[in-house]
Design a protein around this motif. Structure first.
Motif, PDB file in Angstrom:
ATOM      1  N   PHE A 166      13.222  57.857  -6.860  1.00 28.97           N
ATOM      2  CA  PHE A 166      12.106  57.788  -5.904  1.00 28.97           C
ATOM      3  C   PHE A 166      10.773  57.889  -6.644  1.00 28.97           C
ATOM      4  O   PHE A 166       9.853  57.103  -6.402  1.00 28.97           O
ATOM      5  CB  PHE A 166      12.246  58.931  -4.890  1.00 28.97           C
ATOM      6  N   GLY A 167      10.660  58.847  -7.542  1.00 28.32           N
ATOM      7  CA  GLY A 167       9.426  59.021  -8.301  1.00 28.32           C
ATOM      8  C   GLY A 167       9.132  57.837  -9.192  1.00 28.32           C
ATOM      9  O   GLY A 167       7.974  57.400  -9.319  1.00 28.32           O
ATOM     10  N   ALA A 168      10.195  57.274  -9.813  1.00 28.86           N
ATOM     11  CA  ALA A 168      10.005  56.117 -10.691  1.00 28.86           C
ATOM     12  C   ALA A 168       9.494  54.911  -9.904  1.00 28.86           C
ATOM     13  O   ALA A 168       8.620  54.169 -10.362  1.00 28.86           O
ATOM     14  CB  ALA A 168      11.325  55.776 -11.385  1.00 28.86           C
ATOM     15  N   TYR A 169      10.033  54.737  -8.687  1.00 34.85           N
ATOM     16  CA  TYR A 169       9.584  53.616  -7.856  1.00 34.85           C
ATOM     17  C   TYR A 169       8.113  53.781  -7.479  1.00 34.85           C
ATOM     18  O   TYR A 169       7.332  52.823  -7.532  1.00 34.85           O
ATOM     19  CB  TYR A 169      10.443  53.520  -6.598  1.00 34.85           C
ATOM     20  N   LYS A 170       7.717  54.988  -7.101  1.00 32.57           N
ATOM     21  CA  LYS A 170       6.332  55.237  -6.705  1.00 32.57           C
ATOM     22  C   LYS A 170       5.371  54.969  -7.865  1.00 32.57           C
ATOM     23  O   LYS A 170       4.265  54.469  -7.677  1.00 32.57           O
ATOM     24  CB  LYS A 170       6.176  56.672  -6.219  1.00 32.57           C
ATOM     25  N   LEU A 171       5.829  55.309  -9.092  1.00 30.29           N
ATOM     26  CA  LEU A 171       4.988  55.070 -10.260  1.00 30.29           C
ATOM     27  C   LEU A 171       4.941  53.591 -10.625  1.00 30.29           C
ATOM     28  O   LEU A 171       3.940  53.101 -11.165  1.00 30.29           O
ATOM     29  CB  LEU A 171       5.505  55.879 -11.452  1.00 30.29           C
ATOM     30  N   GLY A 172       6.029  52.870 -10.341  1.00 29.02           N
ATOM     31  CA  GLY A 172       6.107  51.468 -10.753  1.00 29.02           C
ATOM     32  C   GLY A 172       5.541  50.491  -9.750  1.00 29.02           C
ATOM     33  O   GLY A 172       5.052  49.419 -10.130  1.00 29.02           O
ATOM     34  N   ALA A 173       5.604  50.833  -8.459  1.00 34.08           N
ATOM     35  CA  ALA A 173       5.189  49.877  -7.417  1.00 34.08           C
ATOM     36  C   ALA A 173       3.688  49.937  -7.194  1.00 34.08           C
ATOM     37  O   ALA A 173       3.208  50.262  -6.102  1.00 34.08           O
ATOM     38  CB  ALA A 173       5.937  50.183  -6.121  1.00 34.08           C
ATOM     39  N   ARG A 174       2.925  49.632  -8.213  1.00 34.48           N
ATOM     40  CA  ARG A 174       1.460  49.678  -8.098  1.00 34.48           C
ATOM     41  C   ARG A 174       0.810  48.349  -8.460  1.00 34.48           C
ATOM     42  O   ARG A 174      -0.396  48.258  -8.595  1.00 34.48           O
ATOM     43  CB  ARG A 174       0.917  50.786  -8.996  1.00 34.48           C
ATOM     44  N   SER A 175       1.644  47.349  -8.669  1.00 35.28           N
ATOM     45  CA  SER A 175       1.110  46.052  -9.067  1.00 35.28           C
ATOM     46  C   SER A 175       1.787  44.961  -8.245  1.00 35.28           C
ATOM     47  O   SER A 175       2.896  45.140  -7.744  1.00 35.28           O
ATOM     48  CB  SER A 175       1.364  45.832 -10.572  1.00 35.28           C
ATOM     49  N   LYS A 176       1.114  43.839  -8.107  1.00 42.24           N
ATOM     50  CA  LYS A 176       1.706  42.707  -7.397  1.00 42.24           C
ATOM     51  C   LYS A 176       2.606  41.877  -8.307  1.00 42.24           C
ATOM     52  O   LYS A 176       3.281  40.956  -7.854  1.00 42.24           O
ATOM     53  CB  LYS A 176       0.592  41.825  -6.817  1.00 42.24           C
ATOM     54  N   ASN A 177       2.603  42.219  -9.588  1.00 32.86           N
ATOM     55  CA  ASN A 177       3.462  41.528 -10.540  1.00 32.86           C
ATOM     56  C   ASN A 177       4.832  42.204 -10.549  1.00 32.86           C
ATOM     57  O   ASN A 177       4.975  43.343 -10.974  1.00 32.86           O
ATOM     58  CB  ASN A 177       2.830  41.592 -11.937  1.00 32.86           C
ATOM     59  N   ASN A 178       5.860  41.478 -10.060  1.00 34.26           N
ATOM     60  CA  ASN A 178       7.196  42.073  -9.922  1.00 34.26           C
ATOM     61  C   ASN A 178       7.793  42.505 -11.253  1.00 34.26           C
ATOM     62  O   ASN A 178       8.430  43.571 -11.337  1.00 34.26           O
ATOM     63  CB  ASN A 178       8.142  41.083  -9.227  1.00 34.26           C
ATOM     64  N   TRP A 179       7.607  41.681 -12.292  1.00 30.44           N
ATOM     65  CA  TRP A 179       8.173  42.044 -13.595  1.00 30.44           C
ATOM     66  C   TRP A 179       7.473  43.271 -14.172  1.00 30.44           C
ATOM     67  O   TRP A 179       8.119  44.134 -14.775  1.00 30.44           O
ATOM     68  CB  TRP A 179       8.070  40.870 -14.570  1.00 30.44           C
ATOM     69  N   ARG A 180       6.173  43.345 -13.961  1.00 32.76           N
ATOM     70  CA  ARG A 180       5.438  44.520 -14.422  1.00 32.76           C
ATOM     71  C   ARG A 180       5.933  45.769 -13.683  1.00 32.76           C
ATOM     72  O   ARG A 180       6.151  46.822 -14.294  1.00 32.76           O
ATOM     73  CB  ARG A 180       3.940  44.309 -14.183  1.00 32.76           C
ATOM     74  N   ASN A 181       6.115  45.630 -12.379  1.00 30.09           N
ATOM     75  CA  ASN A 181       6.641  46.741 -11.590  1.00 30.09           C
ATOM     76  C   ASN A 181       8.019  47.172 -12.088  1.00 30.09           C
ATOM     77  O   ASN A 181       8.342  48.368 -12.157  1.00 30.09           O
ATOM     78  CB  ASN A 181       6.731  46.360 -10.114  1.00 30.09           C
ATOM     79  N   PHE A 182       8.851  46.171 -12.385  1.00 31.18           N
ATOM     80  CA  PHE A 182      10.223  46.456 -12.845  1.00 31.18           C
ATOM     81  C   PHE A 182      10.212  47.293 -14.117  1.00 31.18           C
ATOM     82  O   PHE A 182      10.920  48.309 -14.216  1.00 31.18           O
ATOM     83  CB  PHE A 182      10.969  45.140 -13.074  1.00 31.18           C
ATOM     84  N   TRP A 183       9.419  46.879 -15.103  1.00 29.94           N
ATOM     85  CA  TRP A 183       9.416  47.587 -16.380  1.00 29.94           C
ATOM     86  C   TRP A 183       8.767  48.966 -16.271  1.00 29.94           C
ATOM     87  O   TRP A 183       9.243  49.928 -16.876  1.00 29.94           O
ATOM     88  CB  TRP A 183       8.694  46.748 -17.437  1.00 29.94           C
ATOM     89  N   ILE A 184       7.722  49.084 -15.479  1.00 31.77           N
ATOM     90  CA  ILE A 184       7.097  50.396 -15.294  1.00 31.77           C
ATOM     91  C   ILE A 184       8.066  51.341 -14.587  1.00 31.77           C
ATOM     92  O   ILE A 184       8.188  52.520 -14.942  1.00 31.77           O
ATOM     93  CB  ILE A 184       5.782  50.271 -14.497  1.00 31.77           C
ATOM     94  N   THR A 185       8.794  50.816 -13.587  1.00 35.33           N
ATOM     95  CA  THR A 185       9.772  51.635 -12.872  1.00 35.33           C
ATOM     96  C   THR A 185      10.894  52.082 -13.811  1.00 35.33           C
ATOM     97  O   THR A 185      11.321  53.245 -13.791  1.00 35.33           O
ATOM     98  CB  THR A 185      10.363  50.854 -11.679  1.00 35.33           C
ATOM     99  N   ALA A 186      11.389  51.161 -14.634  1.00 37.54           N
ATOM    100  CA  ALA A 186      12.476  51.490 -15.557  1.00 37.54           C
ATOM    101  C   ALA A 186      12.044  52.549 -16.570  1.00 37.54           C
ATOM    102  O   ALA A 186      12.767  53.524 -16.822  1.00 37.54           O
ATOM    103  CB  ALA A 186      12.949  50.232 -16.283  1.00 37.54           C
ATOM    104  N   ILE A 187      10.843  52.358 -17.130  1.00 33.18           N
ATOM    105  CA  ILE A 187      10.340  53.329 -18.112  1.00 33.18           C
ATOM    106  C   ILE A 187      10.079  54.673 -17.438  1.00 33.18           C
ATOM    107  O   ILE A 187      10.389  55.735 -17.992  1.00 33.18           O
ATOM    108  CB  ILE A 187       9.061  52.793 -18.789  1.00 33.18           C
ATOM    109  N   SER A 188       9.529  54.629 -16.222  1.00 31.91           N
ATOM    110  CA  SER A 188       9.258  55.864 -15.487  1.00 31.91           C
ATOM    111  C   SER A 188      10.551  56.608 -15.194  1.00 31.91           C
ATOM    112  O   SER A 188      10.608  57.849 -15.278  1.00 31.91           O
ATOM    113  CB  SER A 188       8.533  55.555 -14.178  1.00 31.91           C
ATOM    114  N   ALA A 189      11.610  55.874 -14.851  1.00 39.15           N
ATOM    115  CA  ALA A 189      12.906  56.509 -14.574  1.00 39.15           C
ATOM    116  C   ALA A 189      13.428  57.218 -15.821  1.00 39.15           C
ATOM    117  O   ALA A 189      13.949  58.343 -15.740  1.00 39.15           O
ATOM    118  CB  ALA A 189      13.906  55.462 -14.096  1.00 39.15           C
ATOM    119  N   MET A 190      13.283  56.572 -16.980  1.00 44.81           N
ATOM    120  CA  MET A 190      13.737  57.191 -18.228  1.00 44.81           C
ATOM    121  C   MET A 190      12.937  58.450 -18.535  1.00 44.81           C
ATOM    122  O   MET A 190      13.504  59.486 -18.902  1.00 44.81           O
ATOM    123  CB  MET A 190      13.612  56.184 -19.382  1.00 44.81           C
TER     124      MET A 190
END
Length: 312
Positions: free
Chosen positions: A131-155
């Motif tokens: 949940f926290g990783a998604y909130k940190l990652g879903a801040r851009s309209k670029n889906n790939w950017r969101n994906f990588w930020i979410t993945a890194i945030s989860a780690m």
């Protein structure tokens, strides 16, 4: 429902089926259920923070992998559920926790596992990380950017949870303290008997050198020593009959009248490889230890260790 949302829904369902397989059928659960005679319910949370440390990962066991899996496997839910339904953290985490409680209950009632609230807490921690990783990652309209930020945030969040669990485990797990020798025991006459005579001797061709104390009786007599424990300890002593010997001797140890050790010269004669022997037992606070020695039996390095928190 949009095409993208349908795809996410299908992925969530397939992932849930995989999780259900591990919850109810993996690790030989079906065979174990046939041999289970009763339900297992663990309601007291006490070990959800006990994750493997780095040294454990050098030679990981199945339980190490399960400990990590209980968190990592549920991280995707914190992401997938939010892609399907918008919810506040409190609503999401409460619903998720009670859903896991239902699964744990079904596990126990079906004999395909046990109800363990510690597992439920670990699973919920994993979902919270997602949940926290998604909130940190879903801040851009670029889906790939969101994906990588979410993945890194989860780690990063998982590493944070791992480290926090390690700190909690260290803070609230007692460790064995230093050895404390008992150099005075009360004898049967009510007098204080001091451990003495630290000369070395041999038992079963092994040279023994007491480090702290030694107690015994002479001439085939019998003596009972008493010690009262003021706090919970791990009590220990070494025992045996020194050589040369005709094996005339014995030892008995009791705690509050309950015999916990008995040995004799005949046992030493028949199994000399077991001697010199060591005896250890946890003793509760307020308990009374009685050690009865007869003949040539000797006890030495009598003492205890305490289980303490690192800050004591």
């Amino acid at each position: 429902m949009s095409k993208q949302r349908k795809s996410i829904f299908i992925i969530t369902m397939l992932y849930t089926l995989l999780i259900l397989y591990f919850l109810f059928f993996a690790f030989g659960r079906v065979g174990a259920a046939e041999r289970t005679a009763g339900y297992t319910f663990i309601f007291l949370p006490d070990s959800f923070f006990k994750l493997p440390n780095i040294s454990d990962l050098l030679h990981p066991t199945l339980m190490d992998l399960v400990g990590f899996g209980n968190i990592i496997a549920f991280i995707p839910y914190g992401i997938l559920i939010q892609l399907l339904y918008r919810a506040t953290f409190l609503r999401f985490i409460t619903t998720f926790f009670f859903s896991i409680i239902v699964m744990e209950t079904i596990q126990a009632l079906s004999f395909l596992g046990s109800f363990d609230v510690n597992d439920a807490i670990q699973n919920t921690l994993g979902a919270a990380v997602g949940f926290g990783a998604y909130k940190l990652g879903a801040r851009s309209k670029n889906n790939w950017r969101n994906f990588w930020i979410t993945a890194i945030s989860a780690m990063v969040l998982f590493l944070g949870v791992w480290g926090l669990c390690g700190i909690v485990d260290k803070a609230f797990t007692k460790e064995e303290g230093p050895f404390v020798a008992i150099n005075e025991l009360m004898d049967s006459s009510g007098n204080s008997s001091t451990g003495k005579n630290l000369n070395s001797f041999e038992i079963s061709a092994q040279k023994v050198k007491p480090r702290y104390n030694m107690y015994g009786v002479a001439g085939g007599d019998l003596e009972t020593f008493t010690y009262s424990c003021k706090e919970k300890v791990f009590f220990s002593l070494y025992y045996g009959i020194p050589e040369p010997t005709d094996y005339s001797g014995s030892i008995r140890v009791s705690v509050d009248g309950r015999e916990v050790l008995t040995s004799s010269g005949e046992i030493q004669r028949s199994d000399p490889e077991l001697f010199p022997a060591v005896f250890e037992i946890p003793v509760e606070a307020g308990s009374e230890l009685k050690i009865t020695i007869k003949g040539d039996e000797k006890i030495w390095d009598v003492g205890y260790t305490e289980m303490k928190y690192f800050w004591n």
